[in-house]
Write a protein that holds these residues in place. Structure first.
Motif, PDB file in Angstrom:
ATOM      1  N   GLY A  95       0.820  -1.201   0.000  1.00  0.00           N
ATOM      2  CA  GLY A  95       0.000   0.000   0.000  1.00  0.00           C
ATOM      3  C   GLY A  95       0.855   1.251   0.000  1.00  0.00           C
ATOM      4  N   ASN A  96       0.209   2.360   0.330  1.00  0.00           N
ATOM      5  CA  ASN A  96       0.869   3.661   0.309  1.00  0.00           C
ATOM      6  C   ASN A  96       0.848   4.302   1.683  1.00  0.00           C
ATOM      7  OD1 ASN A  96      -0.544   3.223  -2.501  1.00  0.00           O
ATOM      8  ND2 ASN A  96       1.231   4.532  -2.836  1.00  0.00           N
ATOM      9  N   LEU A  97       1.940   4.999   2.010  1.00  0.00           N
ATOM     10  CA  LEU A  97       2.002   5.727   3.271  1.00  0.00           C
ATOM     11  C   LEU A  97       0.998   6.875   3.238  1.00  0.00           C
ATOM     12  CD1 LEU A  97       4.764   4.192   3.361  1.00  0.00           C
ATOM     13  CD2 LEU A  97       5.600   6.136   4.670  1.00  0.00           C
ATOM     14  N   GLY A  98       0.223   6.996   4.294  1.00  0.00           N
ATOM     15  CA  GLY A  98      -0.772   8.061   4.386  1.00  0.00           C
ATOM     16  C   GLY A  98      -0.221   9.324   5.012  1.00  0.00           C
ATOM     17  N   ASN A  99       0.952   9.239   5.592  1.00  0.00           N
ATOM     18  CA  ASN A  99       1.586  10.393   6.224  1.00  0.00           C
ATOM     19  C   ASN A  99       3.097  10.182   6.236  1.00  0.00           C
ATOM     20  OD1 ASN A  99       1.328   8.220   8.074  1.00  0.00           O
ATOM     21  ND2 ASN A  99       1.436   9.563   9.819  1.00  0.00           N
ATOM     22  N   ASN A 100       3.826  11.243   6.516  1.00  0.00           N
ATOM     23  CA  ASN A 100       5.268  11.090   6.701  1.00  0.00           C
ATOM     24  C   ASN A 100       5.491  10.294   7.983  1.00  0.00           C
ATOM     25  OD1 ASN A 100       6.189  12.520   4.435  1.00  0.00           O
ATOM     26  ND2 ASN A 100       5.880  14.462   5.491  1.00  0.00           N
ATOM     27  N   PRO A 101       6.454   9.392   7.987  1.00  0.00           N
ATOM     28  CA  PRO A 101       6.695   8.596   9.199  1.00  0.00           C
ATOM     29  C   PRO A 101       7.093   9.485  10.380  1.00  0.00           C
ATOM     30  CG  PRO A 101       7.865   7.673   7.325  1.00  0.00           C
ATOM     31  CD  PRO A 101       7.337   8.998   6.891  1.00  0.00           C
ATOM     32  N   GLU A 102       6.591   9.126  11.546  1.00  0.00           N
ATOM     33  CA  GLU A 102       6.993   9.785  12.794  1.00  0.00           C
ATOM     34  C   GLU A 102       8.159   8.972  13.351  1.00  0.00           C
ATOM     35  OE1 GLU A 102       5.282  10.556  17.308  1.00  0.00           O
ATOM     36  OE2 GLU A 102       3.935   9.799  15.776  1.00  0.00           O
TER      37      GLU A 102
ATOM     38  N   LYS B  38       6.747   5.248  13.120  1.00  0.00           N
ATOM     39  CA  LYS B  38       5.303   5.010  13.107  1.00  0.00           C
ATOM     40  C   LYS B  38       4.714   5.689  11.880  1.00  0.00           C
ATOM     41  CE  LYS B  38       3.881   5.250  17.856  1.00  0.00           C
ATOM     42  NZ  LYS B  38       3.305   6.138  18.869  1.00  0.00           N
ATOM     43  N   PHE B  39       3.792   4.999  11.205  1.00  0.00           N
ATOM     44  CA  PHE B  39       3.082   5.612  10.091  1.00  0.00           C
ATOM     45  C   PHE B  39       1.788   4.856   9.825  1.00  0.00           C
ATOM     46  CE2 PHE B  39       6.061   2.564   8.276  1.00  0.00           C
ATOM     47  CZ  PHE B  39       5.303   1.870   7.344  1.00  0.00           C
ATOM     48  N   ASN B  40       0.906   5.486   9.074  1.00  0.00           N
ATOM     49  CA  ASN B  40      -0.323   4.850   8.627  1.00  0.00           C
ATOM     50  C   ASN B  40      -0.160   4.460   7.173  1.00  0.00           C
ATOM     51  OD1 ASN B  40      -1.863   5.102  11.021  1.00  0.00           O
ATOM     52  ND2 ASN B  40      -2.112   7.267  10.591  1.00  0.00           N
ATOM     53  N   MET B  41      -0.745   3.332   6.825  1.00  0.00           N
ATOM     54  CA  MET B  41      -0.614   2.789   5.475  1.00  0.00           C
ATOM     55  C   MET B  41      -2.003   2.450   4.943  1.00  0.00           C
ATOM     56  SD  MET B  41       1.645  -0.510   4.576  1.00  0.00           S
ATOM     57  CE  MET B  41       1.641  -1.256   2.983  1.00  0.00           C
ATOM     58  N   ALA B  42      -2.265   2.837   3.693  1.00  0.00           N
ATOM     59  CA  ALA B  42      -3.551   2.558   3.057  1.00  0.00           C
ATOM     60  C   ALA B  42      -3.400   1.411   2.060  1.00  0.00           C
ATOM     61  CB  ALA B  42      -4.056   3.793   2.326  1.00  0.00           C
ATOM     62  N   THR B  43      -4.329   0.465   2.123  1.00  0.00           N
ATOM     63  CA  THR B  43      -4.399  -0.593   1.122  1.00  0.00           C
ATOM     64  C   THR B  43      -5.743  -0.462   0.420  1.00  0.00           C
ATOM     65  OG1 THR B  43      -5.271  -2.173   2.749  1.00  0.00           O
ATOM     66  CG2 THR B  43      -2.897  -2.197   2.352  1.00  0.00           C
ATOM     67  N   ASN B  44      -5.756  -0.723  -0.882  1.00  0.00           N
ATOM     68  CA  ASN B  44      -6.978  -0.583  -1.680  1.00  0.00           C
ATOM     69  C   ASN B  44      -7.397  -1.909  -2.275  1.00  0.00           C
ATOM     70  OD1 ASN B  44      -7.220   2.307  -1.445  1.00  0.00           O
ATOM     71  ND2 ASN B  44      -5.438   2.439  -2.772  1.00  0.00           N
TER      72      ASN B  44
END
Length: 110
Positions: free
Chosen positions: A12-19, A31-37
């Motif tokens: 998937g794709n990173l939804g934000n820059n990693p913390e 830490k980061f959020n990841m989107a899968t479609n």
């Protein structure tokens, strides 16, 4: 078979820059959020895209690679395990979170 007990693989794709958090112990946490479609066609013939969001954490060398090379929008493949934990927020409410602990990472795309 033991290696299949708690295994997650996502692309998937990173939804934000990693913390990035550098702990006093010398360990690095990313830490980061990841989107899968997932796409499908409904009974009316319309294409529907379903996006799921996943909380991802990585430690050590993997976290350092994430810090150096990844940013919002990058496409990645990760492998890790699911973990669940609870904590108390600032108002004293108990919160629960499920996250993927990433132990392998493959950068995709450009």
């Amino acid at each position: 078979m033991n290696t299949l007990r708690n295994k997650v693989q996502l692309i998937g794709n990173l939804g934000n820059n990693p913390e990035i958090i550098n702990l006093e112990s010398g360990k690095t946490l990313a830490k980061f959020n990841m989107a899968t479609n997932d796409s499908y066609t409904n009974n009316k013939g319309e294409k529907i895209t379903d996006t799921q969001w996943h909380a991802v954490v990585a430690w050590g060398k993997t976290a350092q690679i994430i810090e150096k090379y990844l940013s919002k929008g990058n496409e990645v493949a990760i492998e890790g395990k699911l973990t669940s934990r609870s904590y108390e927020d600032k108002q004293g409410n108990k919160r629960y979170i499920t996250e993927v602990v990433c132990n392998e990472l493959l950068m995709l795309g450009k």
